[in-house]
Scaffold this motif. Structure first.
Motif, PDB file in Angstrom:
ATOM      1  N   GLU A   1       0.838  -1.191   0.000  1.00 22.79           N
ATOM      2  CA  GLU A   1       0.000   0.000   0.000  1.00 22.79           C
ATOM      3  C   GLU A   1       0.874   1.243   0.000  1.00 22.79           C
ATOM      4  O   GLU A   1       2.053   1.199   0.319  1.00 22.79           O
ATOM      5  CB  GLU A   1      -0.955   0.009   1.191  1.00 22.79           C
ATOM      6  CG  GLU A   1      -0.324  -0.107   2.546  1.00 22.79           C
ATOM      7  CD  GLU A   1      -1.390  -0.270   3.628  1.00 22.79           C
ATOM      8  OE1 GLU A   1      -2.099   0.720   3.906  1.00 22.79           O
ATOM      9  OE2 GLU A   1      -1.507  -1.377   4.186  1.00 22.79           O
ATOM     10  N   ALA A   2       0.255   2.354  -0.383  1.00 20.23           N
ATOM     11  CA  ALA A   2       0.977   3.618  -0.457  1.00 20.23           C
ATOM     12  C   ALA A   2       0.007   4.758  -0.187  1.00 20.23           C
ATOM     13  O   ALA A   2      -1.209   4.615  -0.366  1.00 20.23           O
ATOM     14  CB  ALA A   2       1.618   3.789  -1.832  1.00 20.23           C
ATOM     15  N   ALA A   3       0.544   5.889   0.247  1.00 19.33           N
ATOM     16  CA  ALA A   3      -0.264   7.087   0.481  1.00 19.33           C
ATOM     17  C   ALA A   3       0.568   8.300   0.118  1.00 19.33           C
ATOM     18  O   ALA A   3       1.803   8.289   0.245  1.00 19.33           O
ATOM     19  CB  ALA A   3      -0.717   7.167   1.932  1.00 19.33           C
ATOM     20  N   ALA A   4      -0.098   9.345  -0.351  1.00 22.31           N
ATOM     21  CA  ALA A   4       0.597  10.565  -0.728  1.00 22.31           C
ATOM     22  C   ALA A   4      -0.355  11.756  -0.586  1.00 22.31           C
ATOM     23  O   ALA A   4      -1.567  11.606  -0.772  1.00 22.31           O
ATOM     24  CB  ALA A   4       1.106  10.469  -2.169  1.00 22.31           C
ATOM     25  N   PRO A   5       0.171  12.937  -0.254  1.00 24.02           N
ATOM     26  CA  PRO A   5      -0.658  14.146  -0.150  1.00 24.02           C
ATOM     27  C   PRO A   5      -0.927  14.729  -1.534  1.00 24.02           C
ATOM     28  O   PRO A   5      -0.665  15.907  -1.804  1.00 24.02           O
ATOM     29  CB  PRO A   5       0.211  15.070   0.701  1.00 24.02           C
ATOM     30  CG  PRO A   5       1.605  14.698   0.341  1.00 24.02           C
ATOM     31  CD  PRO A   5       1.577  13.205   0.112  1.00 24.02           C
ATOM     32  N   LEU A   6      -1.443  13.900  -2.424  1.00 30.83           N
ATOM     33  CA  LEU A   6      -1.645  14.279  -3.819  1.00 30.83           C
ATOM     34  C   LEU A   6      -3.106  14.119  -4.208  1.00 30.83           C
ATOM     35  O   LEU A   6      -3.451  13.457  -5.186  1.00 30.83           O
ATOM     36  CB  LEU A   6      -0.746  13.441  -4.733  1.00 30.83           C
ATOM     37  CG  LEU A   6       0.754  13.738  -4.641  1.00 30.83           C
ATOM     38  CD1 LEU A   6       1.569  12.692  -5.396  1.00 30.83           C
ATOM     39  CD2 LEU A   6       1.052  15.133  -5.183  1.00 30.83           C
TER      40      LEU A   6
ATOM     41  N   GLY B   1       0.013  20.612 -12.112  1.00 32.65           N
ATOM     42  CA  GLY B   1      -0.421  20.776 -13.491  1.00 32.65           C
ATOM     43  C   GLY B   1      -1.619  19.945 -13.880  1.00 32.65           C
ATOM     44  O   GLY B   1      -1.927  19.822 -15.066  1.00 32.65           O
ATOM     45  N   GLY B   2      -2.294  19.355 -12.904  1.00 34.30           N
ATOM     46  CA  GLY B   2      -3.434  18.504 -13.217  1.00 34.30           C
ATOM     47  C   GLY B   2      -3.055  17.244 -13.972  1.00 34.30           C
ATOM     48  O   GLY B   2      -3.905  16.632 -14.639  1.00 34.30           O
TER      49      GLY B   2
ATOM     50  N   TRP C   1      -9.864  13.676 -12.741  1.00 27.99           N
ATOM     51  CA  TRP C   1      -9.296  13.180 -14.006  1.00 27.99           C
ATOM     52  C   TRP C   1     -10.369  13.179 -15.091  1.00 27.99           C
ATOM     53  O   TRP C   1     -10.156  13.634 -16.222  1.00 27.99           O
ATOM     54  CB  TRP C   1      -8.753  11.779 -13.774  1.00 27.99           C
ATOM     55  CG  TRP C   1      -7.796  11.291 -14.810  1.00 27.99           C
ATOM     56  CD1 TRP C   1      -7.672  11.706 -16.109  1.00 27.99           C
ATOM     57  CD2 TRP C   1      -6.810  10.260 -14.629  1.00 27.99           C
ATOM     58  NE1 TRP C   1      -6.675  11.011 -16.744  1.00 27.99           N
ATOM     59  CE2 TRP C   1      -6.121  10.111 -15.856  1.00 27.99           C
ATOM     60  CE3 TRP C   1      -6.440   9.447 -13.564  1.00 27.99           C
ATOM     61  CZ2 TRP C   1      -5.098   9.188 -16.045  1.00 27.99           C
ATOM     62  CZ3 TRP C   1      -5.418   8.525 -13.742  1.00 27.99           C
ATOM     63  CH2 TRP C   1      -4.759   8.403 -14.966  1.00 27.99           C
ATOM     64  N   ALA C   2     -11.525  12.648 -14.753  1.00 27.38           N
ATOM     65  CA  ALA C   2     -12.671  12.629 -15.663  1.00 27.38           C
ATOM     66  C   ALA C   2     -13.919  12.480 -14.806  1.00 27.38           C
ATOM     67  O   ALA C   2     -13.886  11.842 -13.755  1.00 27.38           O
ATOM     68  CB  ALA C   2     -12.567  11.490 -16.673  1.00 27.38           C
ATOM     69  N   GLU C   3     -15.012  13.067 -15.251  1.00 22.63           N
ATOM     70  CA  GLU C   3     -16.235  13.036 -14.450  1.00 22.63           C
ATOM     71  C   GLU C   3     -16.999  11.735 -14.671  1.00 22.63           C
ATOM     72  O   GLU C   3     -17.334  11.381 -15.800  1.00 22.63           O
ATOM     73  CB  GLU C   3     -17.132  14.223 -14.779  1.00 22.63           C
ATOM     74  CG  GLU C   3     -18.343  14.309 -13.875  1.00 22.63           C
ATOM     75  CD  GLU C   3     -19.157  15.574 -14.096  1.00 22.63           C
ATOM     76  OE1 GLU C   3     -20.063  15.839 -13.277  1.00 22.63           O
ATOM     77  OE2 GLU C   3     -18.893  16.294 -15.080  1.00 22.63           O
TER      78      GLU C   3
END
Length: 299
Positions: free
Chosen positions: A26-31, A38-39, A69-71
């Motif tokens: 597993e991984a986690a990031a403040p992203l 830049g989206g 990313w996409a709706e």
């Protein structure tokens, strides 16, 4: 191997699941979606998942919002796993696999006002019983109260409790007498009592967070806990009456899905209201994403 992602507004969590659904890494990031440089969502996805060499990927949360990313269009309430799978959207990625994004859920209240959730529906379905009814609260910036019946989300409502606290504490006169956010249980419980009995007078009772301080009845270090209790107490009282009106039955137990600290405060508020509280397991999101991937024949 499946990558499952909970991609919200401020943070991203990811799990690598094997053929049996067991977590291998597993991984986690403040992203979160508002923090992606830049989206470039594809670059973040590749950064997280490339080392795992996955064969499929599924994500829930604000990544599927209009700002993500996409709706992924909302599924209508009532909604079950099949409805969410039917609403999956497919996004190609630079890893050579597609990312499926889970839709949120929407409903329209009796007065014609729409409500939405995105991400919480997965947390709920990861714990909802296959038969019977369970009432949930998912505390946070925008708290969600939801009913699950026979494995299906049949009703929900949003309270902007967390955001209201932040705005009042940081941008209103109520915050001028506050000193820090350390938890003070007596002050929190006093706020619960005032908030739960405020009814339609919550706006008037909010001013007590200032006047109690002015008259020396509330220390600056306890003022934040008092305001928190006042808002949560009002939320729990309103939710109880709203659920009773929607179902014809007063709730007896509330399952809490959330972080440990906030869940503990809500448990205290729920029990102060005369209800039982239950803390849901911490793995509801990843469990539900695995089940949705199975339904979608991704694994």
């Amino acid at each position: 191997m499946l990558v499952a992602l909970d991609w919200g507004t401020s943070s991203l969590r990811a799990w690598l699941l094997d053929a049996d659904g067991a977590i291998r890494d597993e991984a986690a990031a403040p992203l979160g979606i508002l923090k992606v440089p830049g989206g470039d969502f594809d670059a973040v996805f590749r950064q997280i998942a490339e080392k795992w060499n996955p064969t499929a990927a599924i994500a829930c949360g604000m990544i599927g919002s209009r700002q993500g990313w996409a709706e992924a269009p909302y599924a209508n309430c009532p909604a079950d796993a099949a409805a969410l799978v039917a609403g999956l959207i497919e996004i190609p990625t630079s890893l050579g696999i597609s990312l499926r994004i889970v839709p949120g859920v929407s409903r329209v209240d009796a007065d014609g006002i729409p409500d939405v959730m995105r991400g919480e529906e997965v947390q709920i379905l990861g714990d909802a019983p296959a038969t019977g009814r369970r009432l949930y609260v998912l505390p946070g910036t925008h708290s969600k109260w939801a009913l699950a019946e026979d494995g299906k989300i049949t009703w929900f409502a949003t309270s902007m409790t967390g955001e209201a606290f932040a705005v009042l504490a940081e941008h209103s006169i109520l915050g001028r007498l506050m000193d820090g956010r350390a938890y003070d249980q007596p002050a929190f419980r006093r706020g619960l009592a005032v908030g739960s009995s405020a009814g339609g007078g919550l706006l008037r009772r909010l001013f007590s967070a200032r006047t109690l301080g002015l008259f020396g009845e509330l220390e600056p270090k306890a003022a934040g806990s008092y305001l928190s209790g006042l808002l949560i107490g009002a939320e729990v009282a309103d939710a109880g009456s709203t659920v009773a009106a929607a179902t014809g039955t007063a709730p007896e137990e509330v399952s809490i899905v959330g972080g440990a600290e906030l869940s503990a405060r809500y448990a205290e508020a729920i029990e102060a209201a005369g209800l039982r509280s239950r803390i849901a397991p911490a793995d509801t999101t990843v469990k539900a994403l695995w089940r949705l991937a199975q339904h979608a024949e991704l694994v």
